[in-house]
Design a protein around this motif. Structure first.
Motif, PDB file in Angstrom:
ATOM      1  N   PHE A   1     -14.399  15.437  12.065  1.00  0.00           N
ATOM      2  CA  PHE A   1     -13.313  14.665  11.461  1.00  0.00           C
ATOM      3  C   PHE A   1     -13.135  13.329  12.175  1.00  0.00           C
ATOM      4  N   ALA A   2     -12.781  12.327  11.393  1.00  0.00           N
ATOM      5  CA  ALA A   2     -12.401  11.024  11.932  1.00  0.00           C
ATOM      6  C   ALA A   2     -10.890  10.874  11.792  1.00  0.00           C
ATOM      7  N   VAL A   3     -10.223  10.505  12.885  1.00  0.00           N
ATOM      8  CA  VAL A   3      -8.779  10.259  12.865  1.00  0.00           C
ATOM      9  C   VAL A   3      -8.514   9.024  13.717  1.00  0.00           C
ATOM     10  N   THR A   4      -8.061   7.946  13.085  1.00  0.00           N
ATOM     11  CA  THR A   4      -7.767   6.738  13.855  1.00  0.00           C
ATOM     12  C   THR A   4      -6.719   5.912  13.132  1.00  0.00           C
ATOM     13  N   CYS A   5      -5.946   5.149  13.906  1.00  0.00           N
ATOM     14  CA  CYS A   5      -4.940   4.254  13.339  1.00  0.00           C
ATOM     15  C   CYS A   5      -4.492   3.307  14.443  1.00  0.00           C
TER      16      CYS A   5
ATOM     17  N   GLU B   1      -4.677  17.516   1.968  1.00  0.00           N
ATOM     18  CA  GLU B   1      -5.294  16.947   0.779  1.00  0.00           C
ATOM     19  C   GLU B   1      -4.693  15.601   0.383  1.00  0.00           C
ATOM     20  N   HIS B   2      -3.427  15.386   0.660  1.00  0.00           N
ATOM     21  CA  HIS B   2      -2.783  14.154   0.212  1.00  0.00           C
ATOM     22  C   HIS B   2      -3.240  12.925   0.996  1.00  0.00           C
ATOM     23  N   LEU B   3      -4.110  13.120   1.985  1.00  0.00           N
ATOM     24  CA  LEU B   3      -4.621  11.984   2.759  1.00  0.00           C
ATOM     25  C   LEU B   3      -5.981  11.508   2.260  1.00  0.00           C
ATOM     26  N   SER B   4      -6.371  11.936   1.079  1.00  0.00           N
ATOM     27  CA  SER B   4      -7.712  11.611   0.577  1.00  0.00           C
ATOM     28  C   SER B   4      -7.927  10.115   0.356  1.00  0.00           C
TER      29      SER B   4
ATOM     30  N   THR C   1       0.862  -1.186   0.000  1.00  0.00           N
ATOM     31  CA  THR C   1       0.000   0.000   0.000  1.00  0.00           C
ATOM     32  C   THR C   1       0.898   1.236   0.000  1.00  0.00           C
ATOM     33  N   PRO C   2       1.328   1.664  -1.185  1.00  0.00           N
ATOM     34  CA  PRO C   2       2.345   2.725  -1.285  1.00  0.00           C
ATOM     35  C   PRO C   2       1.999   4.013  -0.544  1.00  0.00           C
ATOM     36  N   ALA C   3       0.712   4.427  -0.561  1.00  0.00           N
ATOM     37  CA  ALA C   3       0.358   5.676   0.117  1.00  0.00           C
ATOM     38  C   ALA C   3       0.623   5.580   1.619  1.00  0.00           C
ATOM     39  N   TYR C   4       0.281   4.439   2.212  1.00  0.00           N
ATOM     40  CA  TYR C   4       0.514   4.240   3.640  1.00  0.00           C
ATOM     41  C   TYR C   4       2.015   4.140   3.922  1.00  0.00           C
TER      42      TYR C   4
ATOM     43  N   ILE D   1      -7.657   5.867   9.183  1.00  0.00           N
ATOM     44  CA  ILE D   1      -8.799   6.584   8.618  1.00  0.00           C
ATOM     45  C   ILE D   1      -8.608   8.056   8.942  1.00  0.00           C
ATOM     46  N   TYR D   2      -8.596   8.891   7.896  1.00  0.00           N
ATOM     47  CA  TYR D   2      -8.580  10.346   8.026  1.00  0.00           C
ATOM     48  C   TYR D   2      -9.703  10.865   7.128  1.00  0.00           C
ATOM     49  N   GLU D   3     -10.690  11.510   7.720  1.00  0.00           N
ATOM     50  CA  GLU D   3     -11.852  11.877   6.910  1.00  0.00           C
ATOM     51  C   GLU D   3     -12.638  13.020   7.550  1.00  0.00           C
ATOM     52  N   GLU D   4     -13.135  13.915   6.708  1.00  0.00           N
ATOM     53  CA  GLU D   4     -14.085  14.931   7.147  1.00  0.00           C
ATOM     54  C   GLU D   4     -15.480  14.528   6.718  1.00  0.00           C
TER      55      GLU D   4
END
Length: 368
Positions: free
Chosen positions: A324-328, A353-356, A58-61, A313-316
């Motif tokens: 916002f949701a922020v969890t890992c 933005e790069h966390l979309s 998962t390259p983005a992660y 998870i990063y989300e508005e």
């Protein structure tokens, strides 16, 4: 009633890092913490800032994690300047021990896949002779290891304490014993409601780990997290012998040795059992035979916060902008980016933005 710029629900490592980062970036922040009765992952965290193999496939992660590792020294320095105690941060490099040729081949495959995915991290293979030069006490069952200079470790409880103290010293509010039972969306923001009162704010971030799943729907979010139990065994203090971070053994600054950790599907049971502890001790003694003589002083279990694919998870919320949701599950490794990047972004009312690619929409299954 005081209204805050940002309400952070959940006082663990993720929430505390985000709250400190937002407060030091100029927002007026309140951190709502259920307290030690919560399933606080930091209690049983091994304390690794671990990058080798992180996010393979998962390259983005992978890139997000590697970025976190690279800015950890800056983060540690800034946090250490804000408090008066050592958080135990060290970056000696990390070793993943291999007890068979097959395990060593798997590490070679990890290196190849990392490079194929564009991972800019130096991971090398050390054979047994290399390891004996570094660690003379290594056991005969160890055939080799992978090594990365980017890996490190920290005391997770000192890290948590520093973030919460730093938040308050910077003018933020910390509310322990505040279990949020409901969230109301209001005209000018949000209200977090507990049995003992309520708090209002322009924006709200859900960082409550396993407790966030039931709160997320109140503001149009989805946080499908589940627990994974990990057990750790701790020995008495012994003479320093292991200056590196490793995948299964860590010697703390104080001299105790952590042996771990397990990966168990046991629901919300955060207890311990003798067979698992014995397995952890056997593995440690194979790696360093001298540990067989060390006295075990305690063991514990704690619950990791796991999404279906193991990524954050990063989300508005689209229904309730400003929520916002922020969890890992990598609260230690990612603490640097949560504090230095996501916190300041939420202080401005947005996510980077790069966390979309990390929204919960990736879990949706559409039937044709």
């Amino acid at each position: 009633m005081e209204a805050f710029d940002l309400i952070v629900v959940g006082g663990g490592l993720v929430g505390s890092a985000l709250a400190w980062g937002a407060q030091t970036a100029g927002a007026n922040v309140v951190l709502l913490d259920e307290g030690d009765q919560a399933h606080r992952a930091a209690r049983g965290n091994f304390g690794l800032v671990w990058l080798q193999g992180k996010g393979v496939g998962t390259p983005a992660y992978m890139q997000w994690s590697l970025h976190a590792g690279r800015i950890w020294p800056e983060f540690a320095a800034r946090l250490s300047n804000a408090v008066s105690f050592d958080i135990g941060w060290r970056q000696p490099g990390g070793l993943q021990f291999c007890l068979s040729a097959a395990e060593l081949d798997k590490r070679r495959d990890v290196i190849a896949r990392t490079q194929a995915d564009g991972g800019d991290i130096d991971i090398s293979i050390l054979d047994r002779a290399d390891l004996r030069d570094l660690l003379p006490g290594i056991g005969g069952d160890v055939v080799g290891a992978s090594f990365s200079s980017l890996d490190g470790h920290v005391n997770p409880l000192y890290l948590l304490r520093a973030l919460q103290q730093g938040l308050q010293d910077a003018g933020g509010r910390y509310r322990p014993g505040f279990r949020v039972e409901h969230i109301d969306a209001e005209r000018d923001g949000f209200k977090a409601v507990s049995r003992t009162g309520s708090v209002t704010g322009k924006r709200i971030a859900l960082t409550a780990g396993l407790g966030a799943a039931s709160l997320a729907p109140h503001v149009g979010l989805s946080m499908p997290v589940k627990p994974e139990r990990g057990q750790i065994v701790v020995t008495e203090r012994v003479k320093p012998f292991l200056p590196y971070a490793t995948n299964c053994i860590r010697q703390t600054v104080e001299g105790t040795v952590l042996l771990g950790s397990s990966h168990e599907d046991r629901g919300f049971d955060d207890g311990t059992d003798v067979p698992t502890a014995a397995m952890l001790c056997r593995t440690a003694a194979r790696v360093f035979p001298a540990l067989a003589e060390a006295t075990v002083v305690r063991s514990w279990g704690s619950l990791r916060v796991m999404t279906p694919d193991g990524r954050p998870i990063y989300e508005e919320s689209t229904l309730f902008p400003g929520a916002f949701a922020v969890t890992c599950h990598s609260g230690v490794t990612l603490a640097s980016v949560h504090a230095l990047e996501i916190g300041p972004s939420l202080a401005k009312g947005r996510l980077p933005e790069h966390l979309s690619s990390f929204t919960s929409g990736r879990f949706d299954v559409h039937q044709g």
